[in-house]
Scaffold this motif. Structure first.
Motif, PDB file in Angstrom:
ATOM      1  N   LEU A  32      57.007  22.650  52.642  1.00 16.88           N
ATOM      2  CA  LEU A  32      57.438  23.386  51.450  1.00 16.88           C
ATOM      3  C   LEU A  32      58.796  24.036  51.655  1.00 16.88           C
ATOM      4  CD1 LEU A  32      54.204  25.165  50.143  1.00 16.88           C
ATOM      5  CD2 LEU A  32      55.493  23.342  49.030  1.00 16.88           C
ATOM      6  N   GLY A  33      59.013  24.583  52.836  1.00 20.76           N
ATOM      7  CA  GLY A  33      60.238  25.319  53.062  1.00 20.76           C
ATOM      8  C   GLY A  33      60.224  26.649  52.328  1.00 20.76           C
ATOM      9  N   GLU A  34      61.268  27.435  52.535  1.00 17.95           N
ATOM     10  CA  GLU A  34      61.310  28.766  51.916  1.00 17.95           C
ATOM     11  C   GLU A  34      61.271  28.709  50.388  1.00 17.95           C
ATOM     12  OE1 GLU A  34      64.131  32.769  51.738  1.00 17.95           O
ATOM     13  OE2 GLU A  34      64.438  31.279  53.313  1.00 17.95           O
ATOM     14  N   PRO A  35      62.056  27.856  49.722  1.00 16.65           N
ATOM     15  CA  PRO A  35      61.986  27.807  48.247  1.00 16.65           C
ATOM     16  C   PRO A  35      60.611  27.357  47.755  1.00 16.65           C
ATOM     17  CG  PRO A  35      63.968  26.735  49.060  1.00 16.65           C
ATOM     18  CD  PRO A  35      63.093  26.972  50.256  1.00 16.65           C
ATOM     19  N   GLY A  36      60.019  26.393  48.456  1.00 16.09           N
ATOM     20  CA  GLY A  36      58.709  25.898  48.040  1.00 16.09           C
ATOM     21  C   GLY A  36      57.623  26.936  48.210  1.00 16.09           C
ATOM     22  N   LYS A  38      58.021  30.181  48.095  1.00 13.16           N
ATOM     23  CA  LYS A  38      58.222  31.181  47.044  1.00 13.16           C
ATOM     24  C   LYS A  38      57.671  30.668  45.717  1.00 13.16           C
ATOM     25  CE  LYS A  38      61.781  33.880  44.666  1.00 13.16           C
ATOM     26  NZ  LYS A  38      63.239  34.182  44.563  1.00 13.16           N
ATOM     27  N   ARG A  39      57.965  29.421  45.401  1.00 12.94           N
ATOM     28  CA  ARG A  39      57.488  28.845  44.136  1.00 12.94           C
ATOM     29  C   ARG A  39      55.964  28.746  44.118  1.00 12.94           C
ATOM     30  NH1 ARG A  39      58.343  28.516  38.815  1.00 12.94           N
ATOM     31  NH2 ARG A  39      57.679  26.508  37.945  1.00 12.94           N
ATOM     32  N   ALA A  44      50.709  30.651  42.130  1.00 17.18           N
ATOM     33  CA  ALA A  44      49.364  31.134  42.437  1.00 17.18           C
ATOM     34  C   ALA A  44      49.102  32.470  41.749  1.00 17.18           C
ATOM     35  CB  ALA A  44      49.186  31.270  43.945  1.00 17.18           C
ATOM     36  N   ILE A  45      50.085  33.363  41.796  1.00 15.22           N
ATOM     37  CA  ILE A  45      49.928  34.674  41.150  1.00 15.22           C
ATOM     38  C   ILE A  45      49.881  34.521  39.630  1.00 15.22           C
ATOM     39  CG2 ILE A  45      51.060  36.899  40.771  1.00 15.22           C
ATOM     40  CD1 ILE A  45      52.119  36.703  43.647  1.00 15.22           C
ATOM     41  N   LEU A  46      50.744  33.673  39.088  1.00 16.73           N
ATOM     42  CA  LEU A  46      50.742  33.436  37.644  1.00 16.73           C
ATOM     43  C   LEU A  46      49.415  32.855  37.183  1.00 16.73           C
ATOM     44  CD1 LEU A  46      52.267  33.330  34.932  1.00 16.73           C
ATOM     45  CD2 LEU A  46      53.082  31.046  35.597  1.00 16.73           C
ATOM     46  N   PRO A 117      42.583  30.536  41.976  1.00 18.36           N
ATOM     47  CA  PRO A 117      42.978  29.217  41.457  1.00 18.36           C
ATOM     48  C   PRO A 117      44.045  28.515  42.288  1.00 18.36           C
ATOM     49  CG  PRO A 117      43.930  30.962  40.123  1.00 18.36           C
ATOM     50  CD  PRO A 117      42.982  31.626  41.078  1.00 18.36           C
ATOM     51  N   THR A 118      44.780  29.213  43.122  1.00 22.49           N
ATOM     52  CA  THR A 118      45.891  28.687  43.928  1.00 22.49           C
ATOM     53  C   THR A 118      46.996  28.135  43.031  1.00 22.49           C
ATOM     54  OG1 THR A 118      45.194  26.375  44.282  1.00 22.49           O
ATOM     55  CG2 THR A 118      44.219  28.065  45.714  1.00 22.49           C
ATOM     56  N   GLU A 119      47.970  27.479  43.671  1.00 18.50           N
ATOM     57  CA  GLU A 119      49.142  26.992  42.936  1.00 18.50           C
ATOM     58  C   GLU A 119      48.984  25.558  42.451  1.00 18.50           C
ATOM     59  OE1 GLU A 119      49.467  25.535  47.061  1.00 18.50           O
ATOM     60  OE2 GLU A 119      48.879  27.426  46.137  1.00 18.50           O
ATOM     61  N   SER A 120      47.889  24.902  42.783  1.00 19.13           N
ATOM     62  CA  SER A 120      47.809  23.449  42.626  1.00 19.13           C
ATOM     63  C   SER A 120      47.174  22.990  41.315  1.00 19.13           C
ATOM     64  CB  SER A 120      47.023  22.842  43.798  1.00 19.13           C
ATOM     65  OG  SER A 120      45.721  23.401  43.850  1.00 19.13           O
ATOM     66  N   GLU A 121      46.578  23.892  40.534  1.00 24.67           N
ATOM     67  CA  GLU A 121      45.899  23.478  39.307  1.00 24.67           C
ATOM     68  C   GLU A 121      46.824  23.599  38.099  1.00 24.67           C
ATOM     69  OE1 GLU A 121      43.194  22.105  39.678  1.00 24.67           O
ATOM     70  OE2 GLU A 121      42.371  22.875  41.547  1.00 24.67           O
ATOM     71  N   ASP A 122      46.740  22.621  37.186  1.00 27.04           N
ATOM     72  CA  ASP A 122      47.549  22.714  35.971  1.00 27.04           C
ATOM     73  C   ASP A 122      46.839  23.572  34.928  1.00 27.04           C
ATOM     74  OD1 ASP A 122      45.557  21.140  34.831  1.00 27.04           O
ATOM     75  OD2 ASP A 122      46.712  19.304  34.932  1.00 27.04           O
ATOM     76  N   ARG A 123      47.519  23.856  33.829  1.00 27.28           N
ATOM     77  CA  ARG A 123      46.972  24.782  32.835  1.00 27.28           C
ATOM     78  C   ARG A 123      45.711  24.226  32.184  1.00 27.28           C
ATOM     79  NH1 ARG A 123      50.016  27.744  27.695  1.00 27.28           N
ATOM     80  NH2 ARG A 123      48.109  28.638  26.825  1.00 27.28           N
ATOM     81  N   ALA A 124      45.648  22.918  31.977  1.00 33.31           N
ATOM     82  CA  ALA A 124      44.463  22.324  31.357  1.00 33.31           C
ATOM     83  C   ALA A 124      43.220  22.591  32.193  1.00 33.31           C
ATOM     84  CB  ALA A 124      44.667  20.820  31.164  1.00 33.31           C
ATOM     85  N   GLU A 125      43.361  22.502  33.520  1.00 32.60           N
ATOM     86  CA  GLU A 125      42.214  22.746  34.393  1.00 32.60           C
ATOM     87  C   GLU A 125      41.851  24.228  34.408  1.00 32.60           C
ATOM     88  OE1 GLU A 125      39.264  21.180  37.154  1.00 32.60           O
ATOM     89  OE2 GLU A 125      40.444  20.491  35.441  1.00 32.60           O
ATOM     90  N   LEU A 126      42.860  25.093  34.403  1.00 32.44           N
ATOM     91  CA  LEU A 126      42.587  26.528  34.335  1.00 32.44           C
ATOM     92  C   LEU A 126      41.837  26.866  33.050  1.00 32.44           C
ATOM     93  CD1 LEU A 126      46.029  28.013  35.513  1.00 32.44           C
ATOM     94  CD2 LEU A 126      44.071  27.335  36.911  1.00 32.44           C
ATOM     95  N   ASP A 127      42.281  26.290  31.943  1.00 33.06           N
ATOM     96  CA  ASP A 127      41.621  26.553  30.653  1.00 33.06           C
ATOM     97  C   ASP A 127      40.202  26.015  30.635  1.00 33.06           C
ATOM     98  OD1 ASP A 127      43.591  28.000  29.300  1.00 33.06           O
ATOM     99  OD2 ASP A 127      44.636  26.189  28.657  1.00 33.06           O
ATOM    100  N   ARG A 128      39.997  24.871  31.251  1.00 30.64           N
ATOM    101  CA  ARG A 128      38.656  24.280  31.266  1.00 30.64           C
ATOM    102  C   ARG A 128      37.690  25.203  32.012  1.00 30.64           C
ATOM    103  NH1 ARG A 128      35.736  19.936  33.903  1.00 30.64           N
ATOM    104  NH2 ARG A 128      37.217  19.941  35.620  1.00 30.64           N
TER     105      ARG A 128
END
Length: 218
Positions: A32-36, A38-39, A44-46, A117-128
């Motif tokens: 990931l490196g430093e930028p990855g 951070k993103r 994940a927080i969002l 939820p971590t950073e790996s799930e898209d919004r559709a999965e979060l909504d489901r």
């Protein structure tokens, strides 16, 4: 593993834990490196705050900050339903009928679910997932408001296997459809639990070994 003719033992049962823990963490950080990093942290927080906001109202969210925000995980409080004989295990088991493995149960607070939820799930999965939890909250309300007894609720009989739902006899107080297909997506992409409700405490206290006999390893 041989080191100076001294055997250190099996790596999979190493005295200091799994040998793969540090390499996996190192590879994740390095790729990931430093930028990855951070993103990934931002996402994940969002994601956690988006889900917490959707579920706040139907459920009580514990340990929110001054602005109602959380970090990368949040805790759903289910303790108020215990007086109606609905506990966190019932929600965890019912989630399987919706196609989800349960989040962390009863940690760090007993009677809760901790969602990360971590950073790996898209919004559709979060909504489901949120939609599933909201529908489960409606099933809890059916018990709380007296429309169905707790012991007759799908919450107490979940998860529902294919064998259960397709059996010739059906004696539940709810329909087979509510048991197995409680949400639209469960018809489109159904995950069938392989076993029904188990007595977790009995299983923890009574070890049953299904391994081959020791002679098989000789």
């Amino acid at each position: 593993v041989e080191v100076d003719n001294n055997t250190t033992g099996a790596v999979s049962a190493a005295q200091h834990g799994s040998a793969a823990i540090l390499p996996i963490s190192w590879m994740y950080v390095n790729m990931l490196g430093e930028p990855g990093l951070k993103r990934a942290t931002q996402m994940a927080i969002l994601n956690a705050n988006y889900m917490a906001e959707r579920l706040r109202g139907p459920y009580n969210i514990l340990f929110a900050g001054a602005n109602g925000r959380c970090a990368h995980e949040f805790i759903i409080d289910l303790r108020s339903f215990k007086k109606h004989d609905i506990v966190e295990e019932d929600v965890a088991k019912r989630l399987q009928d919706y196609g989800f493995h349960s989040p962390t149960m009863s940690w760090p607070v007993p009677g809760t679910l901790m969602v990360e939820p971590t950073e790996s799930e898209d919004r559709a999965e979060l909504d489901r997932f949120c939609d599933a939890m909201i529908k489960i909250r409606e099933e809890i309300a059916d018990v709380v408001e007296g429309r169905i007894a707790a012991e007759d609720s799908p919450l107490k009989h979940a998860p529902h296997t294919m064998d259960m739902v397709t059996a010739e006899e059906w004696t539940r107080a709810y329909s087979r459809e509510q048991a197995a297909f409680p949400a639209p997506w469960s018809r489109e992409n159904k995950f069938w639990p392989t076993v029904g409700r188990l007595d977790n405490v009995h299983g923890d206290r009574n070890l049953v070994c299904s391994c081959p006999p020791m002679e098989s390893y000789q």
